[in-house]
Structure formats: C-alpha cells, structure tokens
Design a protein around this motif. Sequence first.
Motif, PDB file in Angstrom:
ATOM      1  N   LEU A   1       0.867  -1.312  -0.027  1.00  0.00           N
ATOM      2  CA  LEU A   1       0.066   0.052  -0.127  1.00  0.00           C
ATOM      3  C   LEU A   1       0.841   1.109   0.098  1.00  0.00           C
ATOM      4  O   LEU A   1       1.613   1.609   0.949  1.00  0.00           O
ATOM      5  N   LEU A   2       0.970   1.887  -1.161  1.00  0.00           N
ATOM      6  CA  LEU A   2       1.847   2.949  -1.289  1.00  0.00           C
ATOM      7  C   LEU A   2       1.208   4.290  -0.870  1.00  0.00           C
ATOM      8  O   LEU A   2      -0.058   4.537  -1.103  1.00  0.00           O
ATOM      9  N   VAL A   3       1.730   4.983   0.282  1.00  0.00           N
ATOM     10  CA  VAL A   3       1.001   6.171   0.913  1.00  0.00           C
ATOM     11  C   VAL A   3       1.922   7.359   0.662  1.00  0.00           C
ATOM     12  O   VAL A   3       2.553   7.955   1.763  1.00  0.00           O
ATOM     13  N   ASP A   4       2.256   7.617  -0.728  1.00  0.00           N
ATOM     14  CA  ASP A   4       3.416   8.503  -1.014  1.00  0.00           C
ATOM     15  C   ASP A   4       2.961   9.817  -0.846  1.00  0.00           C
ATOM     16  O   ASP A   4       1.577  10.436  -1.040  1.00  0.00           O
ATOM     17  N   LEU A   5       3.696  11.033  -0.568  1.00  0.00           N
ATOM     18  CA  LEU A   5       3.419  12.523  -0.208  1.00  0.00           C
ATOM     19  C   LEU A   5       4.197  13.096  -1.167  1.00  0.00           C
ATOM     20  O   LEU A   5       5.694  12.871  -1.409  1.00  0.00           O
ATOM     21  N   PRO A   6       3.836  14.220  -1.528  1.00  0.00           N
ATOM     22  CA  PRO A   6       4.478  15.327  -2.193  1.00  0.00           C
ATOM     23  C   PRO A   6       5.561  16.193  -1.382  1.00  0.00           C
ATOM     24  O   PRO A   6       4.994  16.451  -0.035  1.00  0.00           O
ATOM     25  N   ASP A   7       6.662  16.413  -1.959  1.00  0.00           N
ATOM     26  CA  ASP A   7       7.359  17.596  -1.298  1.00  0.00           C
ATOM     27  C   ASP A   7       7.698  17.127   0.362  1.00  0.00           C
ATOM     28  O   ASP A   7       7.468  18.089   1.126  1.00  0.00           O
ATOM     29  N   THR A   8       8.115  15.965   0.548  1.00  0.00           N
ATOM     30  CA  THR A   8       8.672  15.760   1.707  1.00  0.00           C
ATOM     31  C   THR A   8       9.832  16.714   2.273  1.00  0.00           C
ATOM     32  O   THR A   8      10.537  16.776   1.461  1.00  0.00           O
ATOM     33  N   GLU A   9       9.691  16.536   3.695  1.00  0.00           N
ATOM     34  CA  GLU A   9      10.939  17.610   4.021  1.00  0.00           C
ATOM     35  C   GLU A   9      11.694  16.855   5.330  1.00  0.00           C
ATOM     36  O   GLU A   9      11.313  15.903   5.783  1.00  0.00           O
ATOM     37  N   PRO A  10      13.208  17.298   5.391  1.00  0.00           N
ATOM     38  CA  PRO A  10      13.830  16.526   6.394  1.00  0.00           C
ATOM     39  C   PRO A  10      13.683  17.064   7.765  1.00  0.00           C
ATOM     40  O   PRO A  10      14.384  17.903   8.184  1.00  0.00           O
ATOM     41  N   SER A  11      12.437  16.709   8.228  1.00  0.00           N
ATOM     42  CA  SER A  11      12.081  17.129   9.579  1.00  0.00           C
ATOM     43  C   SER A  11      11.623  15.959  10.376  1.00  0.00           C
ATOM     44  O   SER A  11      11.225  14.909   9.751  1.00  0.00           O
ATOM     45  N   PRO A  12      11.487  16.247  11.687  1.00  0.00           N
ATOM     46  CA  PRO A  12      10.790  15.286  12.526  1.00  0.00           C
ATOM     47  C   PRO A  12       9.281  14.854  11.764  1.00  0.00           C
ATOM     48  O   PRO A  12       8.347  15.728  11.527  1.00  0.00           O
ATOM     49  N   GLY A  13       9.098  13.498  11.533  1.00  0.00           N
ATOM     50  CA  GLY A  13       8.066  13.146  10.754  1.00  0.00           C
ATOM     51  C   GLY A  13       6.838  13.516  11.571  1.00  0.00           C
ATOM     52  O   GLY A  13       6.319  12.989  12.293  1.00  0.00           O
ATOM     53  N   ILE A  14       6.065  14.441  10.552  1.00  0.00           N
ATOM     54  CA  ILE A  14       4.346  14.564  10.921  1.00  0.00           C
ATOM     55  C   ILE A  14       3.538  14.179   9.949  1.00  0.00           C
ATOM     56  O   ILE A  14       2.779  13.226   9.942  1.00  0.00           O
ATOM     57  N   ARG A  15       3.868  14.493   8.587  1.00  0.00           N
ATOM     58  CA  ARG A  15       2.914  14.198   7.511  1.00  0.00           C
ATOM     59  C   ARG A  15       3.279  12.680   7.073  1.00  0.00           C
ATOM     60  O   ARG A  15       2.142  12.022   6.704  1.00  0.00           O
ATOM     61  N   THR A  16       4.204  12.259   7.151  1.00  0.00           N
ATOM     62  CA  THR A  16       4.461  10.758   7.064  1.00  0.00           C
ATOM     63  C   THR A  16       3.897   9.947   7.928  1.00  0.00           C
ATOM     64  O   THR A  16       3.331   8.777   7.782  1.00  0.00           O
ATOM     65  N   TYR A  17       3.740  10.441   9.028  1.00  0.00           N
ATOM     66  CA  TYR A  17       3.059   9.769  10.172  1.00  0.00           C
ATOM     67  C   TYR A  17       1.491   9.749   9.778  1.00  0.00           C
ATOM     68  O   TYR A  17       0.885   8.635  10.090  1.00  0.00           O
ATOM     69  N   GLN A  18       1.201  10.841   9.549  1.00  0.00           N
ATOM     70  CA  GLN A  18      -0.467  11.034   9.127  1.00  0.00           C
ATOM     71  C   GLN A  18      -0.666   9.950   7.910  1.00  0.00           C
ATOM     72  O   GLN A  18      -1.816   9.300   8.019  1.00  0.00           O
TER      73      GLN A  18
END
Length: 339
Positions: free
Chosen positions: A122-139
């Motif tokens: 199941l691909l849950v890819d996001l545009p424009d990920t940033e090198p920061s503590p994961g928030i959007r990737t967690y969501q």
Amino acid sequence: MTGRFDERARGLLDAAGWARVERVYLTGDGDSYHATCATEMAFESIGGVVCEPLSAMRFAHYGAEWMRPAAPGRVLVIAISASGGTERVVEALRAARRYGALTVAVTGRPGSPLTRVADRTLLVDLPDTEPSPGIRTYQASLLGLLLIALQLGRAPRPDITRDAARDADALREELVVLADHVDATAKAIKRECRRVADLVADAPVMVMLGSGPSYGTALFAAAKMVEGAGVFAVGQDLEEWGHVERLAYPDDMPVFVIAPPGRSRDKATEVIARAHELGRRVVAVTSRGDTAAAAHAVLPVHGQVREEFSPFLYHLFAGYVACFVAQALGRLPFQTHRS
C-alpha cells in the motif's frame, strides 16, 4: 489523499482474501511503530480481527515464530516504514513470510527494499517531503492503516450481521471530514502551544500519557520532543504512570495528558487531577469545551471524532510544542545545531 489511498487499499486483496483474515500483526520502528499502537483498536473494533502491534525487532525475534498461521491467508502481517528502507522492518517482514503469513508493506517509497519483500504494497506517498521530524509521514501511515482496517471491516463474516460495506463507506467519509477538523485544530492551538512551550522548556524531562489509541499518540508526541528539541521525553499508559512514573522527580515535571472522548476519558481526568496534586506542570490535550480545571494549560481539539480515529486530531500539538521548545533552547531538530 484519502480517495487515492483508499482505492489502493481496496486492491490489496479480493473480497474472499479480506474475509479469510482472522489475525493481524502490525510492525514498524519509531513513528511507524507508534502508528501501529494508535490503530490497534480500529483493527479490532472496525476490522473485526484480533490485532497485535509489535516493534520490528520484537516481532522478528520474538513474535513471528509463534504466529503459526492455521491456514493460508488467516494471518496478515503489515509492516510500516515511510522510507521503505528501515533494515529491521524489512527483517521483520522476511520473518513473517518465512513462517507463512500474508504480508503487506505500507510505505511512502515505491520500489524500496520493503516493497520487494512484501506480498502486497500500500503506497502512501506524499509530495514535497521535508527533512524534519516526521509529521506528514506519520499522518500518511495512520491513514493507510485505518483504510486497511476499513477494508477488513467491509468483508462479509459469518459472525457479523450488519451491512459491512455500507458501514465502511460511512466510516471512510468520517475520515474525509477529519481533514477540516485537523485544519481547525492546528490553527486553534498554535498560539497556545507557544505558551505551553514557555511553561515547560526548562524541564530536563517530560512525559506524555494516553491509553488505547492515545497510547500511540503519547509515544509519537514524546518522540517529537526528543527529535525536535533534544529533550528527553517518554510516552506511557495512563494507568502505568500511576503505578511507576508518578514517583519520579522532579516534582514539577511536565505531564501531557491526551484525553479524547472514549473508554479512557475518566481515567485521564483522574490522572490530570492526581498529577496536579503532585505538583506536576499539567497540560491537557482534550476536546474543545472541556475545562480540565486541574491542568495548567489546555490544548483544545476541534471536532467530534470516534476514539478509533482520534489519533488524527490529538497528535497535532506535538510538532508545535517541540518546535517552540527547540526555539526557546536554541536548538535544531536531530541535534543538527551541533554540526
């Protein structure tokens, strides 16, 4: 992202495949493991299956060998890694396949090592990920896991008489509506999170508390404080804190209590009062309108949400507070200010 991810989740298995699943193991490291703890309840109450979240090493070395799938497709192992390259998570999925489980990778990176090991992805890819503590990737991980739980709940089962497909569609719409509540909550708490950061920034250690899905939220929130501000923080269950961590110094240790409506709400209220009595600096993360009179600060969450979906709304404070604490301390995420 819900429509796109949901379409992919529906294609992981056919109707018979979903109906065969009786037990689910969830595994990952870091934020991915926290997401498994936050979604365990949804797999059981909505998906209708027994669910067990385990960190990747624990699953690979202490869990996989004893799964003993009774028949093909009865046990499903879902491994989560935003990068798809976490070595121990890949090892866990290999162990799951070695012992006969059906495996699914939930990841943001196509073609990653995890996808090459898994039976399904199941691909849950996001545009424009940033090198920061994961928030959007967690969501994204939360969303992917909950959509899989909905697919399990959609499957016809002999012990369930309700209209599973109709219920799953209604629950999916609840997820979509949560986007507005996420936005409203993020806007509403930002200023208050800065005030909370001023209240707690001098503390050498902090604790985040929650039960059920909120235990996963507590683990995630503690991780953001460590990654974002370099402050030692731990996530703990409400009841366990009462047995052990309440005895720890310093007396004014910040205690964040995550208290959405649900099965542990009364216990959370009790812990807020007890922590206040002990001299702790108490921050309540609770639904808007709840007073939490014993708390030194309240971070109000906007919108009504079922407990299974509450991690989407109740984790939002963590990134803001960690950011503002880091600013107060002159630090950058991941200790990069030392470079």
